[in-house]
Motif scaffolding. Structure first.
Motif, PDB file in Angstrom:
ATOM      1  N   ALA A   4       4.860   4.943 -26.569  1.00  0.00           N
ATOM      2  CA  ALA A   4       4.861   4.565 -25.169  1.00  0.00           C
ATOM      3  C   ALA A   4       6.271   4.636 -24.604  1.00  0.00           C
ATOM      4  N   GLU A   5       6.367   4.881 -23.314  1.00  0.00           N
ATOM      5  CA  GLU A   5       7.661   4.855 -22.654  1.00  0.00           C
ATOM      6  C   GLU A   5       8.199   3.434 -22.655  1.00  0.00           C
ATOM      7  N   SER A   8       7.727   0.991 -19.535  1.00  0.00           N
ATOM      8  CA  SER A   8       6.439   1.054 -18.857  1.00  0.00           C
ATOM      9  C   SER A   8       5.628  -0.229 -18.921  1.00  0.00           C
ATOM     10  N   PRO A  67       0.431   0.463 -21.703  1.00  0.00           N
ATOM     11  CA  PRO A  67       1.148  -0.065 -22.868  1.00  0.00           C
ATOM     12  C   PRO A  67       1.636  -1.490 -22.627  1.00  0.00           C
ATOM     13  N   ALA A  92       4.989  -0.689 -26.045  1.00  0.00           N
ATOM     14  CA  ALA A  92       6.221  -0.294 -25.362  1.00  0.00           C
ATOM     15  C   ALA A  92       7.457  -0.981 -25.922  1.00  0.00           C
ATOM     16  N   ILE A 179      10.690   2.276 -31.223  1.00  0.00           N
ATOM     17  CA  ILE A 179      10.582   1.620 -29.921  1.00  0.00           C
ATOM     18  C   ILE A 179      11.604   0.487 -29.881  1.00  0.00           C
TER      19      ILE A 179
END
Length: 238
Positions: A4-5, A8, A67, A92, A179
């Motif tokens: 995931a970004e 976000s 996310p 995220a 992440i």
């Protein structure tokens, strides 16, 4: 691996530690996360042997549309990282307070303590076990244990055993979580040694760590959440 970004997420799901509850994890994380515009969701633990699965179900539900940040305290931190490994495109970031071990529990202090507590509950019942467990501990901890253990009721012993016996992600597992991850440790906590948090820090590719002390957390639970959130921000969370 698709992830995931990092920027976000507007929602974080926080899971409680062994024998703890949603009240404590909310007291730790809700305000520090709100300060960075992230809403905290703190699902109530489901007592018994399906405790971990209920936590995963809560994360799945929260991440159905977008996310989320996953996190928690102690056993809750383990479960958050485990879920992130299974769902890298839905996580995220991580806010992890007081991890107790990595890999198999073995003789980690947190696992030994949880096993002993489970045996005590099975032998003496919840109230009898509380009388022993709260004898001589700081008042804030006695208060937390009394509320949370009574909340688990007849499912307390099985819940403690479920946590004590469940492997946490290994260091090799953690190395795959690319992440932002914030880790909080207490320098004076023998049940969750700072050295374990440092091993998580070394294993996670994008992690930083901040520390506080249990005697501070007893007066100000948000100190633990602030440490984890600040570490997450320094790791690239936003």
């Amino acid at each position: 691996m698709n992830v995931a970004e990092p920027g976000s997420a507007e929602l974080a799901v926080l899971l409680p530690g062994t024998g703890s509850d949603e009240h404590f994890v909310r007291a730790v994380f809700e305000v520090p996360l709100a300060a960075v515009c992230v809403r905290a969701v703190t699902p109530r633990p489901v007592p018994g042997p399906m405790l971990a699965q209920a936590c995963f179900d809560a994360l799945d539900e929260a991440a159905a549309d977008r996310p989320v940040i996953a996190g928690g305290v102690s056993f809750g931190a383990h479960l958050a990282a485990e879920w992130a490994l299974a769902h890298p495109n839905r996580c995220a970031g991580l806010v992890l307070a007081l991890p107790g071990w990595h890999g198999t529990p073995g003789d980690a202090p947190g696992a030994v303590s949880a096993r002993a507590s489970a045996d005590l509950v099975r032998s003496l019942g919840v109230e009898g076990a509380l009388a022993v467990a709260t004898d001589g501990v700081p008042p804030w901890l006695a208060h937390e244990l009394t509320r949370s253990w009574r909340g688990y009721g007849d499912g307390l012993a099985d819940s403690l055993s479920a946590a004590a016996g469940r492997p946490a992600p290994t260091r090799a597992d953690l190395s795959r979580l690319d992440i932002p991850a914030g880790i909080a440790a207490c320098t004076d906590d023998p049940i969750h040694p700072e050295s374990v948090a440092e091993e998580w820090l070394t294993a996670l590719p994008r992690a930083t760590m901040c520390t506080t002390r249990l005697d501070i957390v007893g007066v100000d639970p948000e100190a633990l959440g602030r440490a984890a959130v600040l570490a997450w921000l320094r790791a690239g969370g936003s």
